[in-house]
Motif scaffolding. Structure first.
Motif, PDB file in Angstrom:
ATOM      1  N   ILE A   2       0.862  -1.256  -0.124  1.00 31.30           N
ATOM      2  CA  ILE A   2       0.135  -0.104  -0.104  1.00 31.30           C
ATOM      3  C   ILE A   2       0.951   1.252  -0.107  1.00 31.30           C
ATOM      4  O   ILE A   2       0.632   2.032  -0.560  1.00 31.30           O
ATOM      5  N   ASN A   3       1.909   1.109   0.846  1.00 29.87           N
ATOM      6  CA  ASN A   3       2.944   2.369   0.792  1.00 29.87           C
ATOM      7  C   ASN A   3       3.766   2.557  -0.406  1.00 29.87           C
ATOM      8  O   ASN A   3       3.621   3.717  -0.947  1.00 29.87           O
ATOM      9  N   ARG A   4       4.034   1.638  -0.807  1.00 29.98           N
ATOM     10  CA  ARG A   4       5.091   1.623  -2.156  1.00 29.98           C
ATOM     11  C   ARG A   4       4.063   1.838  -3.427  1.00 29.98           C
ATOM     12  O   ARG A   4       4.774   2.685  -4.079  1.00 29.98           O
ATOM     13  N   GLU A   5       3.042   1.302  -3.669  1.00 30.42           N
ATOM     14  CA  GLU A   5       2.611   1.210  -4.903  1.00 30.42           C
ATOM     15  C   GLU A   5       1.400   2.608  -4.934  1.00 30.42           C
ATOM     16  O   GLU A   5       1.361   3.042  -5.964  1.00 30.42           O
ATOM     17  N   SER A   6       0.773   2.718  -3.860  1.00 29.88           N
ATOM     18  CA  SER A   6      -0.137   4.010  -3.747  1.00 29.88           C
ATOM     19  C   SER A   6       0.349   5.157  -3.156  1.00 29.88           C
ATOM     20  O   SER A   6      -0.470   6.168  -3.229  1.00 29.88           O
ATOM     21  N   GLY A   7       1.489   5.104  -2.576  1.00 27.43           N
ATOM     22  CA  GLY A   7       2.148   6.209  -1.987  1.00 27.43           C
ATOM     23  C   GLY A   7       1.542   6.960  -0.773  1.00 27.43           C
ATOM     24  O   GLY A   7       1.675   7.909  -0.311  1.00 27.43           O
ATOM     25  N   VAL A   8       0.872   6.055  -0.044  1.00 29.49           N
ATOM     26  CA  VAL A   8       0.019   6.137   1.356  1.00 29.49           C
ATOM     27  C   VAL A   8       0.936   6.445   2.325  1.00 29.49           C
ATOM     28  O   VAL A   8       2.047   5.510   2.423  1.00 29.49           O
ATOM     29  N   THR A   9       1.026   7.434   3.121  1.00 29.87           N
ATOM     30  CA  THR A   9       1.660   7.721   4.253  1.00 29.87           C
ATOM     31  C   THR A   9       1.407   6.859   5.350  1.00 29.87           C
ATOM     32  O   THR A   9      -0.169   6.763   5.502  1.00 29.87           O
ATOM     33  N   ILE A  10       2.108   6.204   6.109  1.00 33.26           N
ATOM     34  CA  ILE A  10       1.652   5.267   6.962  1.00 33.26           C
ATOM     35  C   ILE A  10       2.222   5.474   8.580  1.00 33.26           C
ATOM     36  O   ILE A  10       3.343   5.484   8.623  1.00 33.26           O
ATOM     37  N   LEU A  11       1.309   5.854   9.461  1.00 28.69           N
ATOM     38  CA  LEU A  11       1.617   5.922  11.061  1.00 28.69           C
ATOM     39  C   LEU A  11       1.192   4.711  11.705  1.00 28.69           C
ATOM     40  O   LEU A  11       0.090   4.336  11.773  1.00 28.69           O
ATOM     41  N   LEU A  12       2.034   3.969  12.161  1.00 30.44           N
ATOM     42  CA  LEU A  12       1.949   2.510  12.504  1.00 30.44           C
ATOM     43  C   LEU A  12       2.048   2.359  14.311  1.00 30.44           C
ATOM     44  O   LEU A  12       3.184   2.592  14.473  1.00 30.44           O
ATOM     45  N   VAL A  13       1.101   1.932  14.981  1.00 28.48           N
ATOM     46  CA  VAL A  13       1.508   1.637  16.309  1.00 28.48           C
ATOM     47  C   VAL A  13       1.349   0.136  16.281  1.00 28.48           C
ATOM     48  O   VAL A  13       0.472  -0.381  15.687  1.00 28.48           O
ATOM     49  N   GLU A  14       2.170  -0.512  16.904  1.00 34.04           N
ATOM     50  CA  GLU A  14       2.512  -2.021  16.973  1.00 34.04           C
ATOM     51  C   GLU A  14       3.232  -2.410  18.022  1.00 34.04           C
ATOM     52  O   GLU A  14       4.410  -2.029  18.616  1.00 34.04           O
ATOM     53  N   GLN A  15       2.484  -3.640  18.709  1.00 34.32           N
ATOM     54  CA  GLN A  15       3.236  -4.145  19.850  1.00 34.32           C
ATOM     55  C   GLN A  15       4.589  -4.769  19.431  1.00 34.32           C
ATOM     56  O   GLN A  15       5.458  -4.914  20.102  1.00 34.32           O
ATOM     57  N   ASN A  16       4.451  -5.423  18.101  1.00 30.66           N
ATOM     58  CA  ASN A  16       5.507  -6.322  17.685  1.00 30.66           C
ATOM     59  C   ASN A  16       6.644  -5.266  17.017  1.00 30.66           C
ATOM     60  O   ASN A  16       6.726  -4.896  15.958  1.00 30.66           O
ATOM     61  N   ALA A  17       7.611  -4.778  17.977  1.00 30.42           N
ATOM     62  CA  ALA A  17       8.436  -3.974  17.669  1.00 30.42           C
ATOM     63  C   ALA A  17       9.345  -4.385  16.349  1.00 30.42           C
ATOM     64  O   ALA A  17       9.592  -3.639  15.737  1.00 30.42           O
ATOM     65  N   ASN A  18       9.728  -5.772  16.419  1.00 34.69           N
ATOM     66  CA  ASN A  18      10.645  -6.294  15.535  1.00 34.69           C
ATOM     67  C   ASN A  18      10.206  -5.899  13.843  1.00 34.69           C
ATOM     68  O   ASN A  18      10.737  -5.387  13.155  1.00 34.69           O
ATOM     69  N   ILE A  19       8.967  -6.580  13.889  1.00 37.25           N
ATOM     70  CA  ILE A  19       8.293  -6.446  12.586  1.00 37.25           C
ATOM     71  C   ILE A  19       7.998  -5.069  12.269  1.00 37.25           C
ATOM     72  O   ILE A  19       8.078  -4.520  10.692  1.00 37.25           O
ATOM     73  N   ALA A  20       7.613  -4.169  13.016  1.00 35.68           N
ATOM     74  CA  ALA A  20       7.085  -2.941  12.702  1.00 35.68           C
ATOM     75  C   ALA A  20       8.298  -1.948  12.386  1.00 35.68           C
ATOM     76  O   ALA A  20       8.294  -1.282  11.224  1.00 35.68           O
TER      77      ALA A  20
END
Length: 239
Positions: free
Chosen positions: A184-202
């Protein structure tokens, strides 16, 4: 360097007498994926809700596309391109998959483009197309997360706020969800702010990250540096 699209300037917020955010300042540049990591109760989800106006900002300012949105009604923000996928999905369980997606475009009038966007969502999430007539409540947890993301995409977001997208999901499903987020980020250019418990994958997914502790930003850095930081690895990555 791309321009700042979302900015928090010394934001505080309270739940009654309890101060949940203590002077949060952060920036998100157009096209970035930025993660907010931290322990439970650190203020991660509250930060997103303060951006969206769901939690009232006590002091400080939230700016989107250069303009303050601190006093903007939460229901007006999706039409301005600021869309949230809340923690726990919160789909409409009795509505079909298609009807849930339609709800994401409730403020739009461009019917031909809405139809195109629904096909785009079905392309990203083929499982949703297979189940398009099923009530949302009959989907698995992973499928409901796909539906929640798809519903937000139907609003044609400029900035997508994702709150704990891996919560309660099996590891393989998590990997698939995060692969789609990158797409979604790369192909659509959507900016993403991500809250995530899994810090490694985030952090693997992100350009930059912020570490929150008890409602305050304790550290900010590019994602690779945070992944290599011994203190971060010990506290959040299980080393």
């Amino acid at each position: 360097m791309s321009e700042i699209i979302l900015e928090l300037d010394n934001v505080t917020a309270h739940y009654g007498r309890i101060q949940a955010l203590r002077g949060i300042s952060l920036t998100v540049r157009q096209g970035e994926i930025v993660s907010i990591i931290g322990a439970n109760g650190a203020g991660k989800s509250t930060t997103l809700m303060a951006i969206c106006g769901i939690v009232k900002v006590s002091s400080g300012d939230v700016r989107y596309q250069g303009k303050s949105i601190t006093s903007t009604n939460a229901d007006l923000l999706p039409s301005q391109g600021l869309c949230q996928v809340p923690e726990g999905r919160r789909i409409f369980p009795r509505l079909s998959v298609t009807e849930n997606l339609d709800m994401g475009a409730f403020f739009r009038k461009d019917q031909a483009a809405i139809k195109q966007d629904m096909e785009m969502v079905y392309h990203l999430f083929p499982k949703l197309k297979e189940r398009r007539k099923q009530p949302g409540g009959t989907l698995s947890g992973g499928e409901q997360q796909m539906l929640a993301i798809g519903r937000a995409l139907m609003g044609r977001p400029k900035v997508l706020l994702l709150d704990e997208p891996s919560l309660g999901l099996a590891p393989l499903i998590c990997q698939h969800i995060f692969k789609i987020i990158r797409t979604i980020n790369r192909e659509s250019g959507v900016t993403i702010l991500l809250v995530e418990q899994n810090a490694n994958i985030a952090l693997q997914l992100s350009n930059r990250g912020y570490v929150l502790e008890t409602g305050s930003v304790m550290l900010e850095d590019d994602a690779k540096s945070l992944l290599a930081n011994p203190e971060i690895r010990k506290a959040y990555l299980g080393d």
